[in-house]
Design an enzyme around this catalytic site. Structure first.
Site, PDB file in Angstrom:
ATOM      1  CG  ASN A  55      -2.176  -0.808   1.017  1.00  0.00           C
ATOM      2  OD1 ASN A  55      -2.634  -1.003  -0.103  1.00  0.00           O
ATOM      3  ND2 ASN A  55      -2.745  -1.309   2.112  1.00  0.00           N
ATOM      4  CG  HIS A  99      -4.723   2.632   0.132  1.00  0.00           C
ATOM      5  ND1 HIS A  99      -4.689   1.729   1.169  1.00  0.00           N
ATOM      6  CD2 HIS A  99      -4.167   3.772   0.616  1.00  0.00           C
ATOM      7  CE1 HIS A  99      -4.153   2.284   2.236  1.00  0.00           C
ATOM      8  NE2 HIS A  99      -3.827   3.532   1.940  1.00  0.00           N
ATOM      9  CD  GLU A 131      -2.637  -7.004   6.462  1.00  0.00           C
ATOM     10  OE1 GLU A 131      -1.592  -6.792   7.114  1.00  0.00           O
ATOM     11  OE2 GLU A 131      -3.609  -6.232   6.452  1.00  0.00           O
TER      12      GLU A 131
END
Length: 336
Positions: free
Chosen positions: A206, A211, A241
């Site tokens: 990220n 993102h 995640e």
């Protein structure tokens, strides 16, 4: 069978069976039927229509002048949910006449404009004083709106249980499946296990690529993990995640094999970001229901083993067969 015997068709059935109403009574009854919102029609023993109500006109699109004097099977052509035409030996009116009882069920009638309309029907014989069948009556109600509302409710439930980004079950759904599996394990002894997987260094993806790239990685990993499981296993996004796989009917060895497959196949994901290919690795913790005293403890143990896998260098699995493995009693301490 699409139909079942049941209680009275409606109050009018009791009025009509076994009696011989006067002409005035018949006229009053027909007037009442014209104001019933449901469709109502009468047929003679050959199933030729003798009466067709305004409700029947509204639902079917056929006017009384078009259908009175015609066999109902010529145009209504009821079919069941498999598309089987019921006119003939499966006709609810005919079945009601033969069995001399009310028959209820759901059919699809052919609308005058050609569409199929789902209706709930109640068919009943009309008996004379001697108990002989002199005709049949059917009441039908359009349930299109009810079915639409039901489908919408199912869609809303699905939306509440599915993670919109990855298409996997969300945490709420995963928790439900986890509890259901625990109950089955307690009641029937159906062994199951949990594989808790985490994308290694996902924050770096990220931070470096943004993102949108991270979202692409999450979607790709979820799709890949789902394809690595058996059809009766479950995949959910546990949070961030992390993904949880609930695997059914497994031994410790089988659970580890599933975890290895998930880690290897999921770790082969490569997402194109601009001119670069972003690759990831996965760590996993594996726990079995037989090791724990509750569904919550099972997830805590899987999480503790996942943490241990991370501490040991990531891109690896810790499960019940490892030499220095955590047990259910150790999980709280390790998680702390």
């Amino acid at each position: 069978d699409n139909f079942s015997s049941s209680g009275p068709l409606a109050p009018m059935r009791g009025y009509m069976e076994g009696c011989n109403p006067s002409a005035l009574d018949q006229e009053a009854l027909l007037t009442v039927l014209q104001h019933v919102r449901d469709g109502v029609y009468f047929v003679d023993p050959e199933r030729v229509i003798q009466f067709w109500s305004r409700g029947a006109e509204r639902i079917s699109g056929y006017g009384a002048s078009e259908v009175v004097g015609r066999p109902c099977g010529e145009f209504l052509m009821h079919c069941d949910d498999r598309g089987r035409i019921l006119c003939g030996k499966h006709c609810p009116l005919q079945e009601a006449a033969v069995r001399k009882c009310a028959i209820e069920g759901r059919v699809w009638l052919k609308h005058a404009q050609g569409a199929r309309i789902p209706v709930n029907v109640s068919a009943s014989p009309v008996l004379d004083a001697a108990g002989d069948c002199v005709g049949m009556v059917e009441v039908f109600r359009d349930v299109t709106e009810e079915l639409t509302l039901l489908r919408r409710a199912q869609e809303l439930e699905s939306q509440a249980l599915i993670d919109p980004l990855t298409g996997a079950g969300n945490r709420r759904y995963a928790a439900r499946v986890l509890e259901q599996s625990w109950e089955a394990w307690q009641r029937y002894g159906d062994q199951y296990g949990v594989v808790l997987l985490d994308i290694d260094y996902f924050k770096q993806v990220n931070d470096r690529y943004g993102h949108p790239a991270g979202d692409s990685v999450l979607r790709s990993v979820a799709t890949t993990l789902a394809g690595s499981l058996r059809v009766f296993d479950f995949l959910g996004r546990w949070g961030g995640e992390e993904f949880v796989a609930l695997i059914q009917n497994v031994s410790a060895e089988d659970a580890m094999k599933v975890a290895v497959r998930c880690r290897e196949v999921g770790g082969s994901v490569k997402v194109c970001v601009g001119k670069e290919l972003v690759s990831v690795t996965l760590s996993a913790g594996v726990a079995l229901a037989a090791e724990c005293h509750s569904a919550a403890a099972l997830m805590e143990l899987a999480d503790a083993r996942l943490y241990q896998a991370k501490q040991l260098g990531r891109d690896r699995i810790v499960g019940p067969q490892d030499a220095r493995v955590l047990t259910c009693g150790d999980s709280d301490e390790a998680a702390a």
